[in-house]
Design an enzyme around this catalytic site. Sequence first.
Site, PDB file in Angstrom:
ATOM      1  N   ASP A 153       0.741  -1.067  -0.051  1.00 45.50           N
ATOM      2  CA  ASP A 153      -0.020   0.066   0.017  1.00 45.50           C
ATOM      3  C   ASP A 153       0.913   1.032   0.130  1.00 45.50           C
ATOM      4  O   ASP A 153       2.259   1.136   0.254  1.00 45.50           O
ATOM      5  CB  ASP A 153      -0.891  -0.064   1.209  1.00 45.50           C
ATOM      6  CG  ASP A 153      -1.878   1.152   1.202  1.00 45.50           C
ATOM      7  OD1 ASP A 153      -2.318   1.665   0.407  1.00 45.50           O
ATOM      8  OD2 ASP A 153      -2.057   1.682   2.449  1.00 45.50           O
ATOM      9  N   LEU A 154       0.432   2.505  -0.315  1.00 47.21           N
ATOM     10  CA  LEU A 154       1.236   3.598  -0.478  1.00 47.21           C
ATOM     11  C   LEU A 154       1.001   4.435   0.723  1.00 47.21           C
ATOM     12  O   LEU A 154       1.960   4.828   1.618  1.00 47.21           O
ATOM     13  CB  LEU A 154       1.133   4.172  -1.822  1.00 47.21           C
ATOM     14  CG  LEU A 154       1.625   5.465  -2.045  1.00 47.21           C
ATOM     15  CD1 LEU A 154       3.287   5.330  -1.991  1.00 47.21           C
ATOM     16  CD2 LEU A 154       1.361   6.112  -3.535  1.00 47.21           C
ATOM     17  N   ASP A 155      -0.249   5.033   0.957  1.00 41.09           N
ATOM     18  CA  ASP A 155      -0.522   5.969   1.895  1.00 41.09           C
ATOM     19  C   ASP A 155      -0.434   5.374   3.119  1.00 41.09           C
ATOM     20  O   ASP A 155      -1.015   4.304   3.573  1.00 41.09           O
ATOM     21  CB  ASP A 155      -1.993   6.435   1.644  1.00 41.09           C
ATOM     22  CG  ASP A 155      -2.186   7.242   0.489  1.00 41.09           C
ATOM     23  OD1 ASP A 155      -1.078   7.494  -0.238  1.00 41.09           O
ATOM     24  OD2 ASP A 155      -3.468   7.004   0.068  1.00 41.09           O
ATOM     25  N   THR A 202       0.968  10.155   2.913  1.00 45.55           N
ATOM     26  CA  THR A 202       0.054  11.043   2.176  1.00 45.55           C
ATOM     27  C   THR A 202      -1.010  11.006   2.743  1.00 45.55           C
ATOM     28  O   THR A 202      -2.239  12.062   2.442  1.00 45.55           O
ATOM     29  CB  THR A 202       0.071  10.757   0.625  1.00 45.55           C
ATOM     30  OG1 THR A 202      -0.248   9.287   0.711  1.00 45.55           O
ATOM     31  CG2 THR A 202       1.392  10.876  -0.013  1.00 45.55           C
ATOM     32  N   LYS A 210      -9.060   5.572   5.332  1.00 48.89           N
ATOM     33  CA  LYS A 210      -7.957   5.112   4.955  1.00 48.89           C
ATOM     34  C   LYS A 210      -8.099   3.937   3.920  1.00 48.89           C
ATOM     35  O   LYS A 210      -8.763   3.026   4.349  1.00 48.89           O
ATOM     36  CB  LYS A 210      -7.087   4.761   6.289  1.00 48.89           C
ATOM     37  CG  LYS A 210      -6.427   6.043   7.024  1.00 48.89           C
ATOM     38  CD  LYS A 210      -5.570   5.478   7.997  1.00 48.89           C
ATOM     39  CE  LYS A 210      -4.716   6.801   8.605  1.00 48.89           C
ATOM     40  NZ  LYS A 210      -3.739   6.212   9.698  1.00 48.89           N
ATOM     41  N   SER A 267      -2.279   0.250  -4.345  1.00 53.18           N
ATOM     42  CA  SER A 267      -2.890   1.556  -3.813  1.00 53.18           C
ATOM     43  C   SER A 267      -4.219   1.858  -4.381  1.00 53.18           C
ATOM     44  O   SER A 267      -4.267   1.748  -5.419  1.00 53.18           O
ATOM     45  CB  SER A 267      -1.764   2.654  -3.755  1.00 53.18           C
ATOM     46  OG  SER A 267      -2.495   3.915  -3.343  1.00 53.18           O
ATOM     47  N   ALA A 268      -5.072   2.206  -3.672  1.00 50.58           N
ATOM     48  CA  ALA A 268      -6.139   2.770  -4.217  1.00 50.58           C
ATOM     49  C   ALA A 268      -6.092   4.032  -4.750  1.00 50.58           C
ATOM     50  O   ALA A 268      -7.047   4.761  -5.349  1.00 50.58           O
ATOM     51  CB  ALA A 268      -7.473   3.126  -2.960  1.00 50.58           C
ATOM     52  N   LYS A 270     -10.646  -2.014  -1.919  1.00 44.93           N
ATOM     53  CA  LYS A 270     -10.662  -2.843  -0.690  1.00 44.93           C
ATOM     54  C   LYS A 270     -11.852  -2.766   0.257  1.00 44.93           C
ATOM     55  O   LYS A 270     -12.265  -1.731   0.313  1.00 44.93           O
ATOM     56  CB  LYS A 270      -9.402  -2.208   0.056  1.00 44.93           C
ATOM     57  CG  LYS A 270      -8.081  -2.070  -0.886  1.00 44.93           C
ATOM     58  CD  LYS A 270      -6.832  -1.173   0.068  1.00 44.93           C
ATOM     59  CE  LYS A 270      -5.715  -1.320  -0.864  1.00 44.93           C
ATOM     60  NZ  LYS A 270      -4.579  -0.422  -0.338  1.00 44.93           N
ATOM     61  N   GLU A 290       0.306  -2.975   4.715  1.00 45.45           N
ATOM     62  CA  GLU A 290      -0.905  -2.068   4.814  1.00 45.45           C
ATOM     63  C   GLU A 290      -0.886  -1.279   6.269  1.00 45.45           C
ATOM     64  O   GLU A 290      -0.400  -1.833   7.176  1.00 45.45           O
ATOM     65  CB  GLU A 290      -2.083  -2.939   4.734  1.00 45.45           C
ATOM     66  CG  GLU A 290      -2.548  -2.969   3.499  1.00 45.45           C
ATOM     67  CD  GLU A 290      -3.388  -1.835   2.868  1.00 45.45           C
ATOM     68  OE1 GLU A 290      -3.451  -0.814   3.644  1.00 45.45           O
ATOM     69  OE2 GLU A 290      -3.929  -1.892   1.506  1.00 45.45           O
ATOM     70  N   ASP A 291      -1.694  -0.479   6.137  1.00 48.49           N
ATOM     71  CA  ASP A 291      -1.855   0.180   7.336  1.00 48.49           C
ATOM     72  C   ASP A 291      -3.540   0.296   7.934  1.00 48.49           C
ATOM     73  O   ASP A 291      -3.981   1.224   8.761  1.00 48.49           O
ATOM     74  CB  ASP A 291      -1.210   1.937   7.472  1.00 48.49           C
ATOM     75  CG  ASP A 291      -2.049   2.727   6.575  1.00 48.49           C
ATOM     76  OD1 ASP A 291      -2.478   2.255   5.564  1.00 48.49           O
ATOM     77  OD2 ASP A 291      -2.158   3.951   7.066  1.00 48.49           O
TER      78      ASP A 291
END
Length: 224
Positions: free
Chosen positions: A13-15, A21, A49, A120-121, A151, A175-176
């Site tokens: 995941d990115l954020d 971000t 998120k 990532s979404a 997700k 993931e977070d």
Amino acid sequence: MPRFEDIKGFAFDLDGVITDTARLHGQAWRQTADTVGTPWTAELAESLKGISRLESLEMILAAGGHANDYTEREKEALADEKNEAYQELIKTLTPADILPGMGDFIRDAVAQGYRLSIASASKNAPAILNNLGLTKYFIGIVDPATLSAGKPDPEIFVRAAAILDLPNEQIIGLEDSAAGIKSINAAGQTSLGIAAAGVLPEAKLHFTATSQVTLATIATKMNQ
């Protein structure tokens, strides 16, 4: 859970995992909430998120009792306005905005022969990675515009595995968010959650900070 020796790739995941971000999303979404008259709360911010742009907008509208106040065209316009505000904010990102330890982890994983992809979404993932100076480390990025479901549906991580050309059981997903962890688990990958203790109980592996994530610490947790 597989042993660490069986792992060949990582889907990120990115954020909130590679860079924060989420704070930029929060700033942009708060502007949207103010526009539609929805009170902004920490709980609402947390619930967004890992959720796609239009789904996030629907949640903001519902939270303020405005779910039926806008046409689909008006909703699309609101989502576009949010994205324009967010794109201006991400232009300020630099390699200094990579979360602690994550740059070293990414570079070390590639140096050790692991394959990396982005799940990532965010439709802005390519621009974000470029601004962070990390594009070259990833084989590819799942395009969220091509997905039929977001997700916690497993589709995005299944697609991330296809990019890596690896079976799901050989991949760790990072993931977070709770939605992201559900997505990874449903895809048949090993979920690695990064959050405060107790926040992501369904994660197979858990770290409270990005700085703790290394190949060695993952191996230790998996092979205990």
